[in-house]
Design a protein around this motif. Structure first.
Motif, PDB file in Angstrom:
ATOM      1  N   LYS A   1       0.840  -1.198   0.000  1.00 50.23           N
ATOM      2  CA  LYS A   1       0.000   0.000   0.000  1.00 50.23           C
ATOM      3  C   LYS A   1       0.881   1.256   0.000  1.00 50.23           C
ATOM      4  N   MET A   2       1.958   1.218   0.803  1.00 56.99           N
ATOM      5  CA  MET A   2       2.901   2.349   0.822  1.00 56.99           C
ATOM      6  C   MET A   2       3.468   2.584  -0.575  1.00 56.99           C
ATOM      7  N   GLY A   3       3.784   1.466  -1.250  1.00 63.25           N
ATOM      8  CA  GLY A   3       4.322   1.558  -2.611  1.00 63.25           C
ATOM      9  C   GLY A   3       3.342   2.245  -3.541  1.00 63.25           C
ATOM     10  N   GLU A   4       2.059   1.867  -3.433  1.00 58.19           N
ATOM     11  CA  GLU A   4       1.024   2.488  -4.281  1.00 58.19           C
ATOM     12  C   GLU A   4       0.897   3.990  -3.968  1.00 58.19           C
ATOM     13  N   GLU A   5       0.894   4.292  -2.656  1.00 58.77           N
ATOM     14  CA  GLU A   5       0.774   5.707  -2.245  1.00 58.77           C
ATOM     15  C   GLU A   5       1.960   6.526  -2.745  1.00 58.77           C
ATOM     16  N   LEU A   6       3.144   5.886  -2.675  1.00 56.28           N
ATOM     17  CA  LEU A   6       4.355   6.581  -3.113  1.00 56.28           C
ATOM     18  C   LEU A   6       4.316   6.833  -4.619  1.00 56.28           C
ATOM     19  N   LYS A   7       3.796   5.864  -5.372  1.00 50.07           N
ATOM     20  CA  LYS A   7       3.663   6.042  -6.828  1.00 50.07           C
ATOM     21  C   LYS A   7       2.737   7.225  -7.135  1.00 50.07           C
ATOM     22  N   GLU A   8       1.611   7.282  -6.399  1.00 52.01           N
ATOM     23  CA  GLU A   8       0.659   8.397  -6.594  1.00 52.01           C
ATOM     24  C   GLU A   8       1.327   9.730  -6.246  1.00 52.01           C
ATOM     25  N   ARG A   9       2.082   9.705  -5.140  1.00 48.77           N
ATOM     26  CA  ARG A   9       2.765  10.928  -4.690  1.00 48.77           C
ATOM     27  C   ARG A   9       3.787  11.379  -5.739  1.00 48.77           C
ATOM     28  N   LEU A  10       4.519  10.403  -6.291  1.00 43.05           N
ATOM     29  CA  LEU A  10       5.513  10.729  -7.316  1.00 43.05           C
ATOM     30  C   LEU A  10       4.848  11.324  -8.562  1.00 43.05           C
ATOM     31  N   ALA A  11       3.692  10.740  -8.932  1.00 45.37           N
ATOM     32  CA  ALA A  11       2.959  11.248 -10.101  1.00 45.37           C
ATOM     33  C   ALA A  11       2.514  12.691  -9.862  1.00 45.37           C
ATOM     34  N   LYS A  12       2.064  12.963  -8.619  1.00 43.12           N
ATOM     35  CA  LYS A  12       1.604  14.310  -8.256  1.00 43.12           C
ATOM     36  C   LYS A  12       2.782  15.306  -8.297  1.00 43.12           C
ATOM     37  N   ILE A  13       3.915  14.890  -7.720  1.00 42.21           N
ATOM     38  CA  ILE A  13       5.095  15.772  -7.712  1.00 42.21           C
ATOM     39  C   ILE A  13       5.549  16.031  -9.150  1.00 42.21           C
ATOM     40  N   GLU A  14       5.505  14.979  -9.969  1.00 37.63           N
ATOM     41  CA  GLU A  14       5.896  15.119 -11.375  1.00 37.63           C
ATOM     42  C   GLU A  14       5.022  16.182 -12.061  1.00 37.63           C
ATOM     43  N   THR A  15       3.690  16.104 -11.813  1.00 40.46           N
ATOM     44  CA  THR A  15       2.754  17.100 -12.377  1.00 40.46           C
ATOM     45  C   THR A  15       3.107  18.511 -11.905  1.00 40.46           C
ATOM     46  N   ASP A  16       3.395  18.634 -10.608  1.00 38.91           N
ATOM     47  CA  ASP A  16       3.763  19.948 -10.048  1.00 38.91           C
ATOM     48  C   ASP A  16       5.038  20.492 -10.710  1.00 38.91           C
ATOM     49  N   ILE A  17       6.014  19.579 -10.895  1.00 45.19           N
ATOM     50  CA  ILE A  17       7.293  19.994 -11.505  1.00 45.19           C
ATOM     51  C   ILE A  17       7.047  20.485 -12.931  1.00 45.19           C
ATOM     52  N   PHE A  18       6.229  19.731 -13.682  1.00 51.17           N
ATOM     53  CA  PHE A  18       5.945  20.128 -15.066  1.00 51.17           C
ATOM     54  C   PHE A  18       5.221  21.476 -15.111  1.00 51.17           C
ATOM     55  N   ALA A  19       4.288  21.677 -14.149  1.00 49.26           N
ATOM     56  CA  ALA A  19       3.548  22.956 -14.103  1.00 49.26           C
ATOM     57  C   ALA A  19       4.509  24.108 -13.821  1.00 49.26           C
TER      58      ALA A  19
END
Length: 877
Positions: free
Chosen positions: A503-521
């Protein structure tokens, strides 16, 4: 038609790249080897792939070159080479001599000039020439006969340029490289160029005007007022820069083409040096044409036993458990060898473990067993429900204590060191790598019984050696009993909550995707965050952040650079977090899920007891000592480590600042001793002395710096190392170190004394007489000698701390057993013991753990233990 292949290597450039690309490794003699290791991997690759007929490694001869006559500031402002790197230059030359690779340097000239001149000779002889470097300047040598290979990322990724590829990549011809560099300058070499002209502008100008000279002849045609002004105002710098970047292809080198003919290397010499440097992983890559000559070994008499009987055993038996798998928790046992006065017996694994007589003998405390690797043997037998008892000799541990700097502690290697030559090395019997296989029964049984026989023969001389070294009690009272305890801990393992970790792995993947979006923005576009080139363009060209450091291939985006830019733009903190979380996800979450035992959801790590020269335990498959806990997300991974039973908790007992307390004891420094006896915060005390302030005036930043100095002293850190960890200049770092020694003169006195003692005896010892040999301490090579001196200073501290926690583990295991605790020791992580226990035992456990750990040894200062417990390892903090 080609007349052979000439390979020219830029020695300085490749060594620098390797040093900064690889972690700071050092071998068992305490000498740094990361740059040499990286260089060697590249050299092996070149020899395998290029098969050169001619080979030369060129080095810079010194700081001053003919270019300094043109421009005194050439290469000015460069930081002094870190001592951790400069001490590796003599080593790499030693390595080249072992490989029989010619190397050359020339006063007043640089490696580039030697390469440029030699490549001209090679072309004249109609040879194919390949240049290997990390420096883009060498691209000016590219032509139809000369390829230039540049390292891209560290030293592992390379890119090869011929004229076509150069034009595709940069839009210029090889002869225009000089003009491009003249216009854009080079920060790393302090070449001025034209300020404000970068690579893109330079290429654009050269596409239009062809050459620097033509550009300045037709300056009026340059579009853009500002650019025209800059070019006008800095004409002299541009032409001077051209002079500086032009490689001298007519340098007066004395080496000729025939001098650099390459005929291969002497396999034995290279293997000898690899062993000395600790390059175990590279040994298997050495495949010289020379056959390994092994003398024919006569067969010994072996009985293959199907039905085990009592009269096979004498109670003084050499006992070998043979398996090929490195991970003995899961590896297949091939068989057992038992050698004694009555004979040599080989028993297949299934015949032994199904035999009551074998089990009775194995579990009988009174029947002495001489083994190799007590821990591995006990763990592997526990899989079959057999508890091995009565081990009185462990060849692995004895060899490790006598020769801690040796890398090979297998039975054949130890035998050969003890002049017992009548035994083959494992790879001669089993093969290696993909070719590894189990031989026929007669070959297998011969080899296993020869090993068992060696255990019997080598016991006496090894025990005598331990006695001479005054290490018998270290062996008998510390290492041997600890091996059994570690075996029990490994076999028992630690419970992993697989669902929670997934579950931590899944949450971390979601968090990474969110950070990636923020970085691109924040960047205004998407790009590959893991590409330093693309990231550099976003940060420094699009967002115009200040350039902290340039590398030969572009902008540096290393962690230390990003740390300095954190306050300049919101994107930087996001990138740092993205990197950290990405590593957690791949290395730790996915890594742990790969190695968890599918049958019981438990992690069975392996503690390496005979590896480090300081005596510290390390952990592999998986490494549980290395879970990053500075980052909250990393610390949270410990939430997945849970007790085995309901209503149980995880308990942690942690030595507080044990190495600094050991330093106070060994050095006998009155101020340090007094601070610990008065229960002062040692980092605050150091800050008070170093910054000359009252306790109330010590800021958190002062304490942080003092802490880095304290631990830096323990680890023999240099001004370079301390400057890196604190983000300060080397001058400031040296000032801190000097001030520390002024404040604690006893420590300075200890450091001087221990170095003198090591020079006289050749080794240093811990409080329990563990030795570390330092042959380099009398070396005529300054760098090698100074590194050995630093090692002499810190090994007794680190090694004594390791001895103390090992002693605590033995005492605690005994107390838990004597007082009938249900609690079980699970892990040792640096200075911390992790235990699981039922809640009703916690109160008593606190008393016992504190008592045992704080009184493991008597020092001049009190040992202090912090303990805590909770539902998971994370909560035990």
């Amino acid at each position: 038609m080609s007349n052979g292949k000439m390979v020219l290597i830029d020695g300085n450039s490749i060594l620098y790249r390797a040093f900064f690309a690889l972690p700071l490794l050092n071998n068992d003699k305490g000498v740094y080897t990361n740059a040499v290791y990286g260089f060697t991997t590249m050299l092996l690759k070149i020899l395998e792939e290029e098969k050169p007929s001619h080979l030369l490694v060129a080095f810079d001869a010194g700081k001053t070159t003919f270019r300094h006559d043109t421009y005194k500031e050439y290469k000015g402002g460069r930081q002094k080479t870190p001592p951790e790197l400069s001490e590796q230059f003599p080593l790499v030359k030693e390595l080249l001599s072992a490989f029989q690779v010619p190397h050359y340097e020339l006063e007043q000239y640089e490696a580039d000039d030697i390469i440029g001149t030699m490549s001209r000779f090679g072309k004249k002889e109609q040879m194919d020439v390949k240049v290997i470097s990390g420096d883009k300047d060498l691209l000016q040598l590219v032509d139809d006969k000369v390829d230039v290979t540049l390292t891209k990322k560290g030293i592992t990724t390379v890119e090869t340029y011929n004229p076509q590829h150069l034009e595709e990549k940069y839009g210029i011809k090889p002869e225009q490289v000089i003009d491009m560099k003249a216009l854009m300058g080079d920060n790393s070499d302090n070449i001025p160029g034209v300020p404000g002209v970068g690579e893109k502008t330079a290429v654009k100008l050269l596409t239009q005007f062809g050459t620097l000279e033509n550009l300045y002849t037709n300056l009026d045609e340059v579009s853009g007022k500002k650019l025209k002004e800059k070019l006008e105002n800095h004409k002299d710098e541009a032409f001077m820069s051209k002079q500086l970047v032009t490689i001298e292809r007519q340098s007066p080198i004395t080496v000729k083409v025939e001098d650099i003919t390459y005929n291969g290397y002497d396999q034995r010499k290279v293997l000898e040096l690899f062993k000395d440097l600790g390059f175990q992983s590279l040994m298997s890559r050495i495949t010289g044409s020379e056959e390994t000559v092994t003398e024919e070994i006569e067969d010994i008499e072996v009985t293959v036993v199907k039905d085990v009987t009592e009269d096979m055993f004498t109670g003084k038996d050499g006992f070998v458990l043979e398996m090929l798998a490195e991970n003995y928790h899961y590896g297949e046992v091939l068989g057992f060898g038992i050698a004694n006065e009555k004979g040599n017996y080989f028993i297949k694994a299934k015949d032994a473990v199904n035999s009551n007589q074998f089990k009775t003998w194995a579990e009988d405390e009174t029947k002495e067993k001489y083994v190799f690797d007590a821990k591995k043997t006990t763990v592997a037998l526990q899989r079959y429900g057999i508890k091995l008892r009565g081990i009185t000799f462990d060849l692995l541990l004895a060899s490790y204590l006598i020769n801690p700097s040796e890398n090979n502690h297998d039975i054949p290697s130890i035998s050969h060191r003890m002049n017992e030559q009548d035994i083959a090395f494992d790879e001669e019997v089993y093969g290696k790598g993909v070719k590894q296989k189990v031989p026929e029964l007669d070959v297998l049984s011969q080899h296993v019984l020869r090993k068992a026989d060696k255990l019997k023969r080598l016991r006496e001389p090894m025990m005598e050696q331990l006695q001479q070294n005054e290490q018998l009690s270290l062996y008998e009272e510390l290492e041997l009993p600890l091996a059994v305890i570690l075996g029990e801990m490994e076999h028992y393992g630690v419970q992993l909550d697989v669902d929670r970790l997934s579950k931590m792995g899944e949450e971390l993947k979601e968090r990474l995707a969110k950070i990636e979006t923020d970085i691109f923005a924040l960047a205004g576009q998407s790009f590959n965050i893991n590409s330093p080139k693309q990231l550099g363009e976003i940060l420094f060209e699009k967002l115009h952040l200040p350039v902290i450091k340039k590398t030969k291939t572009g902008y540096s985006t290393s962690a230390d650079v990003l740390e300095q830019l954190k306050d300049k733009h919101e994107i930087v903190a996001n990138i740092l977090l993205y990197r950290q979380l990405g590593k957690l996800q791949s290395t730790y979450i996915e890594g742990l899920l790969k190695v968890v035992d599918q049958k019981d959801n438990r992690i069975h790590t392996m503690f390496n007891q005979a590896l480090t020269q300081t005596g510290r335990l390390s952990s592999t498959d998986p490494n549980l000592q290395n879970i990053p806990i500075r980052l909250e997300e990393g610390r949270k991974i410990r939430q997945a480590f849970i007790p085995t039973h309901k209503d149980w908790v995880i308990f942690a007992g942690d030595y507080s600042q044990i190495e600094l307390r050991v330093l106070a004891h060994i050095a006998g420094d009155e101020k340090l001793i007094s601070a610990f006896r008065n229960n002062m915060d040692i980092h605050t005390k150091t800050a008070m002395d170093v910054f000359n302030v009252e306790e109330s005036d010590v800021t958190s930043d002062m304490r942080r710096q003092a802490k880095a100095v304290n631990f830096g002293i323990v680890y023999g850190i240099s001004d370079y190392g301390l400057s890196q960890s604190l983000g300060i200049s080397r001058k400031e770092a040296q000032m801190f170190i000097d001030k520390y020694f002024e404040s604690f003169p006893g420590v300075k006195q200890y450091m001087d004394n221990v170095v003198q003692q090591a020079k006289q005896t050749g080794y240093v010892t811990t409080i329990m007489n563990r030795r570390r040999y330092l042959p380099e301490i009398t070396s005529r090579n300054f760098n090698r000698r100074s590194f050995a001196e630093r090692t002499a200073m810190n090994t007794p501290i680190q090694g004594s701390a390791a001895d103390i926690i090992k002693k605590a583990m033995i005492d605690l295991a005994r107390r838990l057993k004597e007082e009938h605790f249900e609690a079980k020791m699970l892990l040792q992580v640096h200075d911390e013991l992790i235990i699981e226990a039922p809640k009703h035992e916690i109160e008593q456990l606190q008393k016992v753990v504190s008592e045992v750990m704080e009184h493991a040894v008597d020092l001049q200062v009190p040992l202090q233990v912090d303990y805590s417990y909770g539902d998971t390892w994370y909560d035990a903090k």
